[in-house]
Design a protein around this motif. Sequence first.
Motif, PDB file in Angstrom:
ATOM      1  N   MET A 168       7.376   5.381  -0.289  1.00  0.00           N
ATOM      2  CA  MET A 168       7.592   4.237   0.607  1.00  0.00           C
ATOM      3  C   MET A 168       8.428   4.638   1.824  1.00  0.00           C
ATOM      4  SD  MET A 168       6.055   1.532  -0.439  1.00  0.00           S
ATOM      5  CE  MET A 168       6.877   0.087   0.211  1.00  0.00           C
ATOM      6  N   LYS A 173       7.439   2.369   5.394  1.00  0.00           N
ATOM      7  CA  LYS A 173       6.829   1.333   4.535  1.00  0.00           C
ATOM      8  C   LYS A 173       7.915   0.544   3.807  1.00  0.00           C
ATOM      9  CE  LYS A 173       4.001   4.220   2.411  1.00  0.00           C
ATOM     10  NZ  LYS A 173       2.947   4.686   1.485  1.00  0.00           N
ATOM     11  N   ASP A 230       3.138   0.314  -2.075  1.00  0.00           N
ATOM     12  CA  ASP A 230       1.931   0.997  -1.584  1.00  0.00           C
ATOM     13  C   ASP A 230       0.961   1.269  -2.731  1.00  0.00           C
ATOM     14  OD1 ASP A 230       3.250   2.968  -2.957  1.00  0.00           O
ATOM     15  OD2 ASP A 230       3.735   4.182  -1.192  1.00  0.00           O
ATOM     16  N   HIS A 252       0.279  -5.216  -0.263  1.00  0.00           N
ATOM     17  CA  HIS A 252      -0.037  -3.769  -0.318  1.00  0.00           C
ATOM     18  C   HIS A 252       0.338  -3.142   1.028  1.00  0.00           C
ATOM     19  CE1 HIS A 252      -3.180  -0.553  -1.614  1.00  0.00           C
ATOM     20  NE2 HIS A 252      -1.953  -0.082  -1.520  1.00  0.00           N
ATOM     21  N   LEU A 284       0.818  -0.364   3.606  1.00  0.00           N
ATOM     22  CA  LEU A 284       0.337   0.993   3.930  1.00  0.00           C
ATOM     23  C   LEU A 284       0.556   1.285   5.418  1.00  0.00           C
ATOM     24  CD1 LEU A 284      -3.035   1.172   1.963  1.00  0.00           C
ATOM     25  CD2 LEU A 284      -0.921   2.389   1.445  1.00  0.00           C
ATOM     26  N   ASP A 285       0.838   2.522   5.672  1.00  0.00           N
ATOM     27  CA  ASP A 285       1.014   2.960   7.065  1.00  0.00           C
ATOM     28  C   ASP A 285      -0.369   3.168   7.697  1.00  0.00           C
ATOM     29  OD1 ASP A 285       3.383   4.275   8.846  1.00  0.00           O
ATOM     30  OD2 ASP A 285       1.460   5.277   9.197  1.00  0.00           O
ATOM     31  N   GLU A 334      -1.993   6.397   6.907  1.00  0.00           N
ATOM     32  CA  GLU A 334      -2.610   6.512   5.586  1.00  0.00           C
ATOM     33  C   GLU A 334      -4.017   5.914   5.588  1.00  0.00           C
ATOM     34  OE1 GLU A 334       1.240   6.287   2.653  1.00  0.00           O
ATOM     35  OE2 GLU A 334       0.572   4.457   3.650  1.00  0.00           O
TER      36      GLU A 334
END
Lengths: 301, 717
Positions: free
Chosen positions: A96, A107, A191, A217, A219-220, A223
């Motif tokens: 994270m 994150k 994540d 959820h 997420l970057d 990703e």
Amino acid sequence: MPDPKRPLLDPAVLAKLGTLKLRVRAVTEGVLSGLHKSPHHGQSVEFAEHKEYAPGDEIRHIDWKAYGKFDKYYVKRFEQETNLRAYLVVDASGSMGYRGDPGRLTKLEYASALAASLGYLLVRQQDAAGLVLVQGQVAGAIPPRASASHVTPVVEALEAARPQGETRLAAAVDWIIENAPRRSSVVVFSDLFDQDERIVKKLAQLGRRKHEVTIFHVLDPAELEFPFDDPTLFLSMEDGRQVEAHGRDVRKGYLEVLGRWLEETKRTAAEADVDYALCRTDRPLDEVLVPFLARRERSAA
Amino acid sequence: MSIGFLHPGLLWGLLAAAIPLAIHLFFRRRPRPTPFPAIDFILRARRETQRRLRIRKVLLFTARTLLLAAAALAIARPRAERPGEAAAAVAEGPKATAIVLDASGSMRYRLGGRALFERARADALGALASLGPDEPATAVVCGGETPAAEPPGFDRATVRRMLEQAEAWAGHSDLTACVGAAVRALASPPAQARLGKRVVVATDLAASAWRLDVPPPAIDGPEGKVLPEVKVQDAARGAALPNLAVVGLDAEPDPAAGPRGYRVTAAVSSSGGEARKDVPLGLSASAGPGAKTAIRAFVDLPAGGTVRKALSYAFPQGGPAVLQVALPEDALAMDDARAVALVVPREVRALVVDGAPSPVRYRDEAYFVESALASPASPVRPKLVDADAFPAEDLSKYDVVLLLNVRSVGGKAAELERFVENGGGLFLALGDEVDPEAYDRELGKLLPMPLHVVKTAASPAEGGARAARFADVAWDHPALSIFVGEAREGFLGARTYRYVLAKPGPKGAPATVLASFDDGAPALVEARRGRGRVLLFTSSADRDWTDWPIRTSFLPAMQRFAGFLAGGLEERREPALVVGAQRTIRLEPGEKLVALVDPGGRERGRAELERMGLREGEHGGLVVTPREPGLWQVKVAAQGKGDRLEPRLAFAVSPDPRESDTRRLEPRELTAYFGGESHAKIEGDAQAAGAGRTIPLWSILLVLALAAFFLEGLLIS
């Protein structure tokens, strides 16, 4: 692209705000100003139901009118007591701590801002909000309370959290099963890069215990898009694994695998009646929070 | 079918095909460490795509290597050669083989940094190595005289050693004769009569080496003449051989350029190339690579043509000298310079004895002679004395004595005789003061012909119609050879009114009449007396008897007479030798040859010269055959003087102009000469690929490279 009307809700702007408290204030003010007519006003003081008196109940809560009518002691139960108890489960594992761009929030920061803002909004409408911090195991927990002063320790705990350890949301599930006696809302910020591939099903177990489960959820964008072109040595953020790959070579395969996984996660969540929202860390927070709060309102109605 | 290359030297470019491998091994980019949470997905993606990626990488690597290799190969111009008719017509089985290696001057041409001779030698050695164990072989190195080839044998080591030790000489080689010698050698051993015959010729295909107007070499067989199989290996691989050369050099005295001035005419040719403009041409007064350029000029050369360039140069002093004309060095360096050795006339000291002085200058007997000898461009330094002062003069201080209308020499006659006997020159002009009978008495031993009586052809008042004119002139005499073309008119136009008739001389004292008057009376008579010369002009040196002194021919004639009498005109060098020609070195008594210094500056001692063929000449002197062009110097030892280079004996050797002509023979012409494609084959020449028997592969390779390029782009995208 930041929204010019609500600049403070843009993650890039939030990233520049030094502390989580400031971020929470910015988010909640933005969210509240966007809600115009508050659907939560006055809910917390309304009568909810009667309960036959039992020794130990508060005497001051005995409904004397009901006693006069039925000649039995009934205790009044108010809405306050039946309001939402929300457990904010924040994944603070090593993964994270990732951000694909130095100008973005990690994150964990994004999840913390979401969780703290949600906590503040819940408390503000007389709901109780608690915090469960997961770092391989439950690293910290704050039971849900509805008092305004309760938001402060939640924010402080989130602010103090540093990403480390593995992702093991099952520990949080076990903890909630053990410690949440009543029907609660469990809001998970993670994540979902869990060692247990069936973690969504595990979270769905909470649903079978009448808990309402929501997964944010987080997420970057990196990703989701995998913007690597050159030969890169990818290092795991939770263990010692590493893999050398040419970004250009594996992008297609990665995106396919990721897409399948997201689809599977979404489908599993839907089957288990788990509320699921994919949150890109470059997405304004109100776009995440407002739909969630609206859904909450509809379900409450 | 065999594969050949037009530019095999460019095959080095194939190393470029290793660039992708080298980059992969040595210049691989170091991966950048990047923390990434979704590493599981990368691992999964890699697992799923690993096989596909590996195939893609291999394909990419192959495409890149193929791209570079195909491009490099295409540049080397490969072509597939079908055996065709030649192979079909040639008998199968082992063959007796004669390898002819062209060692002519043009094989020194450097192509791609390597002499054609080295390439040809490699071809010849390759041909030798490719022979089967049952194929006898011999070799003919075609340089200089046509060698007699040994019959083919199985001693490969000797043949190989012969080829390895061969060197290209600077002269001309007759390849037709060499191939003929090779064919005769193939025909000689009866034991090999049943074997096929093959001649391999390693050459540059220079047209000048071949004589295609003679019958092709053939072997007498039981059923008549049989043409051998001929395989010509083109050392130039079809490339054109452009060459600039100095093919001629001539130096003649030029009075206009000063007393020791020369007009140098160089012939410069261009062969096998395009027209060239402003080609620098340098003239230097010494030879060798380090010669300092005295005059620089530029010439424009037409393609395949020759131009002549004239330059003037005046030597600061007389004596043996060298002139060299040089072009910038090109691929064939041996013909870029040409030298000539010459003797520059020394200063002639002349004593002019005036037999009839006059205070009026133009009436003075010696006025015209002295003016002619003392002109600015004249090599003669005259001193004028009258007849009375003549006895007091020391004749040993002079080279030439001119007696102009001198009545009598008195007691000086004996000294004058000794002077001439010892090599001095005497010029006699007559006039009113001269009594023929007295002259015969005093100077009888010196006069070329006895004088008789004075003859008056006409008087000046009667005009030129009856005057005598020069006739029967010996124009090739050194003293008169400068009169050519219109210049002769100035000589023949002179009118003479009075002259002395001469009588035939006694036997044993031969005289040469250089010019007569039109009535047959001698006008100019030359005779040798001892080591000296005497020249008699039977008329006067002033205008009393003739108007020749005021004619344009008088001035150069007098200067030439002075030079001739002093011995300067005959000190001419023989024309430059061509490489391979014999040179006779004539030493003075008491001199001994020590060594020759070749054009490269290397001293070749007597022993080495004897190995080179130094021998005693049949008519005296030492005969040597120089094999390198340039200036050869002679080192002699004389008694009491030690070893020294004798400039008098230096001689220039010129490259053979035929070897400068690097125009190449049309392969089809050569093939036809050797009996057509059924018997002859040209290897290593692009043009030989004619008639569709050679398939160019470079275009296919370029298409392949293009395909590899697109495949690479596709794989990258």
